[in-house]
Design a protein around this motif. Structure first.
Motif, short mmCIF file in Angstrom:
data_model
loop_
_atom_site.label_atom_id
_atom_site.label_comp_id
_atom_site.label_asym_id
_atom_site.label_seq_id
_atom_site.Cartn_x
_atom_site.Cartn_y
_atom_site.Cartn_z
N VAL A 369 120.22 -58.24 37.99
CA VAL A 369 120.95 -57.51 36.96
C VAL A 369 122.43 -57.42 37.33
N LEU A 370 122.72 -57.11 38.59
CA LEU A 370 124.10 -56.94 39.01
C LEU A 370 124.88 -58.25 38.99
N SER A 371 124.23 -59.33 39.35
CA SER A 371 124.94 -60.61 39.38
C SER A 371 125.15 -61.18 37.98
N ARG A 372 124.13 -61.03 37.12
CA ARG A 372 124.24 -61.57 35.76
C ARG A 372 124.86 -60.57 34.79
N GLN A 373 124.95 -59.30 35.21
CA GLN A 373 125.43 -58.23 34.33
C GLN A 373 124.65 -58.23 33.02
N ASP A 374 123.32 -58.26 33.16
CA ASP A 374 122.42 -58.24 32.00
C ASP A 374 121.07 -57.71 32.45
N ALA A 375 120.57 -56.70 31.73
CA ALA A 375 119.29 -56.07 32.09
C ALA A 375 118.24 -56.26 31.00
N SER A 376 118.38 -57.30 30.20
CA SER A 376 117.46 -57.51 29.08
C SER A 376 116.01 -57.59 29.53
N ASP A 377 115.75 -58.35 30.60
CA ASP A 377 114.37 -58.52 31.03
C ASP A 377 113.80 -57.21 31.59
N VAL A 378 114.63 -56.41 32.23
CA VAL A 378 114.17 -55.12 32.76
C VAL A 378 113.79 -54.19 31.61
N LEU A 379 114.64 -54.11 30.60
CA LEU A 379 114.36 -53.23 29.47
C LEU A 379 113.14 -53.69 28.69
N SER A 380 113.01 -54.99 28.46
CA SER A 380 111.87 -55.52 27.73
C SER A 380 110.57 -55.23 28.48
N GLU A 381 110.57 -55.46 29.78
CA GLU A 381 109.37 -55.22 30.58
C GLU A 381 109.03 -53.73 30.64
N ALA A 382 110.04 -52.88 30.71
CA ALA A 382 109.81 -51.44 30.78
C ALA A 382 109.14 -50.93 29.51
N PHE A 383 109.58 -51.39 28.35
CA PHE A 383 108.96 -50.98 27.09
C PHE A 383 107.53 -51.49 27.01
N SER A 384 107.32 -52.74 27.44
CA SER A 384 105.98 -53.31 27.39
C SER A 384 105.01 -52.54 28.28
N GLN A 385 105.43 -52.22 29.50
CA GLN A 385 104.56 -51.47 30.41
C GLN A 385 104.31 -50.05 29.91
N THR A 386 105.34 -49.43 29.33
CA THR A 386 105.16 -48.08 28.79
C THR A 386 104.13 -48.07 27.67
N GLU A 387 104.22 -49.05 26.76
CA GLU A 387 103.23 -49.14 25.68
C GLU A 387 101.83 -49.33 26.23
N ALA A 388 101.69 -50.11 27.28
CA ALA A 388 100.37 -50.34 27.88
C ALA A 388 99.82 -49.07 28.53
N CYS A 389 100.70 -48.20 29.00
CA CYS A 389 100.26 -46.97 29.66
C CYS A 389 99.83 -45.89 28.68
N LEU A 390 100.28 -45.98 27.44
CA LEU A 390 100.00 -44.93 26.46
C LEU A 390 98.58 -45.07 25.90
N ASN A 391 97.94 -43.95 25.68
CA ASN A 391 96.62 -43.95 25.04
C ASN A 391 96.61 -43.03 23.82
N HIS A 392 97.75 -42.92 23.16
CA HIS A 392 97.87 -42.06 21.98
C HIS A 392 97.52 -42.88 20.74
N TYR A 393 96.38 -42.56 20.13
CA TYR A 393 95.91 -43.33 18.98
C TYR A 393 96.49 -42.83 17.67
N TYR A 394 96.74 -41.54 17.57
CA TYR A 394 97.18 -40.98 16.30
C TYR A 394 98.54 -40.30 16.40
N GLU A 395 99.23 -40.54 17.48
CA GLU A 395 100.59 -40.05 17.65
C GLU A 395 101.46 -41.18 18.17
#
Length: 579
Positions: A369-395
């Motif tokens: 991230v520091l060398s490329r000055q871009d965190a796109s892959d970190v943000l994308s992966e973080a959202f994906s992992q967060t969605e996988a951790c959630l078990n909220h079916y109706y919220e």
């Protein structure tokens, strides 16, 4: 008479013999002798500790001998270290070295212990052991000191010092009454504030957070710091009119019994309702966050009176983590707007920053991230992992996350990711930039994405399965029913924040953007910055409050939460990072 005299003599002799035996057994003369300079101990007695009662009287030569002879290090043990880091106090327990190899069981060894031992019995220690008594005394000392709420673990007792990281774990709790007769009343408390904890909320003293509301009991509710979970907790104290946390009852079901409720954890963005009219906004800030170089303001209001008096639960959660643990160059700011309840938003506000921090703990990912000055892959992966951790079916909830990092010199970089309609706008070098994408069904870009999934929307459709959003976190049931829903975030371009004087960012839920455009918000911030320029210490919070008040004036009808970030303050206090 002769026989009687003989019997008398025999009895006297027997009594004398008995007395002599008693004297020989008790040895009373040892109490009168001052000449005892040596005592005999059996080998078994060497296992008893010879402990000085006062740790300050420990001979320095004992410590030096252990330093010089590592093989004997096991015989000098730390009994405990308590208190503040600046006043170290060590107590040692010494055991004598093992007996010489030539001694056998039952043999004796003569020890020269000086005049000090003149009154000691064989088998006694020089001074009584300190183990349990000393620990209890030190525990009582901790309760009176700045860290009285810490619970010591067994490992801490064995260690020569308590980690300063453990001592400084905690968070600042800030409360503000946002509705009701006491509106505007504020209070802040730290886990170490002995005079304020537990913080009692009520109408009259001895409550220490007073709210003049006739619906509130004299002692209505209590907030305290849980040192085991390192969390703030709310407890209803058997109030007459009940206590709600995010519109959910936390008081005992039988409110007339004056029975206390169960403790409930508090997080930033929570809203406490006492009675029916008084609502309190909760902000929880990590102690480490007080060192952040940014100027930060956070403001929230459920706007519960905007729909004809109909109660509107607070479902927004705003937060920030700066610096990130293990990645000091980075910080993040976020906001979540829940629907169907606040639980999904609360879960995401905890999980998402933790996952980002975990990813950036990897030196390779961080350096990328520091060398490329871009965190796109970190943000994308973080959202994906967060969605996988959630078990909220109706919220579900929206999620907007702004990640910032320093380059080690004179600049910051910022990049944003979002799902839903909570937005982030930035002003950099007097240029306004929108860092997010609107994912409402009515948004052109979102309709294009949905239509590209093979089942296009009809003209005039504003909702999909009853929901006005096409992207969100959670809502697992809807996503199983319709594959057009997505949790894939929009990720912005990287923005460099340099030496400009007016750089800032505003993150807000749709309650603000429904009544204030991005351009108008930018103008309001610039006006507020000029108004509060003389009070730079508190200007960020005042600007956030100012934006919230403008949304109220324009009669917004939805929960409204705002996170304002002043990059100008950051650049004046820029930390020099090692990239």
């Amino acid at each position: 008479m002769a026989i009687f005299d003989i019997v008398t003599i025999i009895i006297i002799i027997m009594l004398l013999l008995v007395l002599l035996l008693i004297l020989l057994a008790c040895k009373p003369w040892r109490f009168f002798s001052r000449s005892h300079q040596r005592l005999s101990f059996k080998v078994d007695d060497l296992e008893r500790p010879l402990v000085q009662e006062d740790s300050d009287q420990l001979p320095s030569q004992i410590i030096e001998s252990v330093k010089n002879n590592p093989s004997e290090g096991s015989y000098l043990q730390t009994e405990g270290h308590f208190g503040s880091p600046g006043a170290q106090s060590l107590t040692y327990k010494q055991r004598l070295p093992p007996p010489a190899p030539h001694l056998t069981q039952g043999a004796s060894l003569v020890l020269d212990i000086g005049d000090q031992a003149e009154d000691l019995l064989v088998g006694q220690t020089l001074r009584r052991p300190l183990t349990n008594r000393y620990i209890q005394e030190q525990k009582s000392t901790i309760k009176e000191g700045p860290y009285r709420d810490l619970r010591l673990r067994p490992d801490d007792v064995k260690s020569p010092s308590i980690s300063t990281g453990i001592l400084h774990q905690g968070s600042c709790l800030s409360l503000e009454v946002i509705t009701g007769p006491a509106r505007g009343v504020r209070c802040s408390v730290l886990p170490t504030d002995a005079s304020k904890l537990p913080l009692t909320l009520g109408r009259v003293p001895p409550s220490n957070f007073l709210l003049k509301d006739s619906e509130i009991s004299g002692r209505h509710a209590m907030i305290n710091w849980n040192s085991n979970t390192l969390k703030w907790e709310l407890v209803d104290m058997g109030s007459l009119n009940g206590t709600l946390l995010n519109s959910k009852a936390v008081h005992h079901p039988d409110s007339g019994s004056r029975t206390w409720g169960e403790p409930k954890e508090l997080v930033s963005g929570d809203v406490i309702t006492l009675g029916t009219t008084s609502q309190i906004s909760v902000q929880v800030t990590s102690l480490s966050e007080s060192e952040v170089p940014f100027g930060i303001g956070m403001a929230s209001d459920p706007m519960s009176t905007r729909r004809g008096g109909k109660r509107l639960p607070m479902e927004d959660v705003c937060y920030y983590r700066c610096p990130l643990p293990g990645a000091d160059q980075f910080g993040l700011f976020g906001i979540c707007d829940g629907h169907g309840g606040a639980v999904a938003a609360q879960s995401v506000s905890k999980i998402l920053p933790e996952i980002v921090a975990t990813i950036l703990l990897d030196p390779l990912r961080r350096e990328k991230v520091l060398s490329r000055q871009d965190a796109s892959d970190v943000l994308s992966e973080a959202f994906s992992q967060t969605e996988a951790c959630l078990n909220h079916y109706y919220e579900g909830c929206t999620a907007t996350l702004l990640l910032v990092w320093g380059d080690g010199y004179d600049s910051f970089f910022a990049q944003c990711a979002n799902v839903g309609d909570s937005a982030c706008v930035m002003n950099v070098v007097e240029k306004q930039m929108k860092m997010t994408e609107d994912h409402r069904i009515t948004s052109y870009s979102e309709r294009q994405r949905i239509n590209g999934r093979g089942e296009p929307l009809k003209d005039g459709d504003t909702r999909l399965c009853g929901l006005n959003l096409g992207r969100m976190l959670g809502d697992k049931f809807l996503k199983e029913q319709d594959a057009r829903f997505s949790s894939e975030p929009y990720i912005s371009q990287v923005v460099r924040v340099g030496q400009a004087n007016e750089d800032f960012a505003v993150l807000a839920s749709d309650g603000l953007w429904d009544v204030i455009s991005a351009k108008k918000a930018n103008q309001l911030v610039l006006q507020a910055k000029e108004r509060y320029s003389t009070d730079r210490k508190c200007s960020a919070q005042k600007i956030a409050d100012y934006l919230l008040n403008e949304a109220k004036k324009l009669r917004t009808k939805d929960n409204t939460s705002i996170v304002y970030v002043d990059f100008d303050t950051a650049l004046r206090n820029l930390c020099k990072y090692d990239p």
